[in-house]
Motif scaffolding. Structure first.
Motif, PDB file in Angstrom:
ATOM      1  N   THR A 154       0.873  -1.167   0.000  1.00  0.00           N
ATOM      2  CA  THR A 154       0.000   0.000   0.000  1.00  0.00           C
ATOM      3  C   THR A 154       0.910   1.216   0.000  1.00  0.00           C
ATOM      4  OG1 THR A 154      -1.684  -1.178   1.271  1.00  0.00           O
ATOM      5  CG2 THR A 154      -1.843   1.222   1.221  1.00  0.00           C
ATOM      6  N   ALA A 155       0.696   2.112  -0.943  1.00  0.00           N
ATOM      7  CA  ALA A 155       1.541   3.299  -1.059  1.00  0.00           C
ATOM      8  C   ALA A 155       0.665   4.519  -1.326  1.00  0.00           C
ATOM      9  CB  ALA A 155       2.543   3.121  -2.198  1.00  0.00           C
ATOM     10  N   ALA A 156       1.233   5.692  -1.097  1.00  0.00           N
ATOM     11  CA  ALA A 156       0.493   6.935  -1.304  1.00  0.00           C
ATOM     12  C   ALA A 156       0.133   7.156  -2.767  1.00  0.00           C
ATOM     13  CB  ALA A 156       1.304   8.124  -0.782  1.00  0.00           C
ATOM     14  N   ASP A 157       1.045   6.707  -3.675  1.00  0.00           N
ATOM     15  CA  ASP A 157       0.806   6.954  -5.096  1.00  0.00           C
ATOM     16  C   ASP A 157       1.458   5.860  -5.939  1.00  0.00           C
ATOM     17  OD1 ASP A 157       3.572   7.579  -5.239  1.00  0.00           O
ATOM     18  OD2 ASP A 157       3.160   9.676  -4.826  1.00  0.00           O
ATOM     19  N   GLU A 158       1.129   5.867  -7.234  1.00  0.00           N
ATOM     20  CA  GLU A 158       1.656   4.854  -8.148  1.00  0.00           C
ATOM     21  C   GLU A 158       3.171   4.915  -8.262  1.00  0.00           C
ATOM     22  OE1 GLU A 158      -0.249   4.450 -11.936  1.00  0.00           O
ATOM     23  OE2 GLU A 158      -2.242   4.662 -11.062  1.00  0.00           O
ATOM     24  N   GLU A 159       3.735   6.116  -8.289  1.00  0.00           N
ATOM     25  CA  GLU A 159       5.182   6.268  -8.417  1.00  0.00           C
ATOM     26  C   GLU A 159       5.913   5.573  -7.257  1.00  0.00           C
ATOM     27  OE1 GLU A 159       8.410   9.857  -8.241  1.00  0.00           O
ATOM     28  OE2 GLU A 159       6.528  10.256  -9.282  1.00  0.00           O
ATOM     29  N   THR A 160       5.403   5.729  -6.056  1.00  0.00           N
ATOM     30  CA  THR A 160       6.022   5.098  -4.888  1.00  0.00           C
ATOM     31  C   THR A 160       5.903   3.582  -4.970  1.00  0.00           C
ATOM     32  OG1 THR A 160       5.508   7.045  -3.548  1.00  0.00           O
ATOM     33  CG2 THR A 160       6.017   5.004  -2.365  1.00  0.00           C
ATOM     34  N   ALA A 161       4.731   3.082  -5.343  1.00  0.00           N
ATOM     35  CA  ALA A 161       4.533   1.632  -5.462  1.00  0.00           C
ATOM     36  C   ALA A 161       5.453   1.046  -6.533  1.00  0.00           C
ATOM     37  CB  ALA A 161       3.074   1.323  -5.784  1.00  0.00           C
ATOM     38  N   LEU A 162       5.562   1.727  -7.676  1.00  0.00           N
ATOM     39  CA  LEU A 162       6.442   1.258  -8.750  1.00  0.00           C
ATOM     40  C   LEU A 162       7.898   1.239  -8.303  1.00  0.00           C
ATOM     41  CD1 LEU A 162       4.833   3.081 -11.794  1.00  0.00           C
ATOM     42  CD2 LEU A 162       4.876   0.609 -11.391  1.00  0.00           C
ATOM     43  N   ALA A 163       8.317   2.277  -7.593  1.00  0.00           N
ATOM     44  CA  ALA A 163       9.701   2.350  -7.115  1.00  0.00           C
ATOM     45  C   ALA A 163       9.997   1.205  -6.147  1.00  0.00           C
ATOM     46  CB  ALA A 163       9.961   3.694  -6.439  1.00  0.00           C
TER      47      ALA A 163
END
Length: 93
Positions: A21-30
């Motif tokens: 679970t992440a704040a945004d897609e960029e964080t999840a992808l990273a």
């Protein structure tokens, strides 16, 4: 994302299922990219957004017994890792 985990995905020591679970897609992808640099993983997986829940979600399967030989952390050449959009490890296809 289905909350049920297939028993085959955790049938041996070293096999894990990681729900992200992440704040945004960029964080999840990273995060998924970093995980596949360390271990054999299912790669960059689908990111889901549930309007009733904060942030975004993804699920990654990993075998922490099998390190990624392309990972600079393990003393190899940088840039040989999976990277975003790379094919998942064969064990998870």
């Amino acid at each position: 994302m289905d909350s049920v985990i297939d028993a085959r995905r955790v049938s041996e020591p070293g096999l894990v299922v990681l729900d992200i679970t992440a704040a945004d897609e960029e964080t999840a992808l990273a995060l998924m990219d970093e995980l596949q640099q360390l271990w054999a993983t299912s790669g960059i997986t689908e990111i889901r957004r549930d309007p009733a829940q904060p942030g975004v979600r993804a699920r990654v399967h990993a075998d922490i017994r099998r390190t990624n030989p392309g990972c600079p952390v393990h003393g190899c050449v940088a840039g040989r890792g999976g990277g975003a959009g790379a094919s998942p490890h064969p064990a998870f296809k």
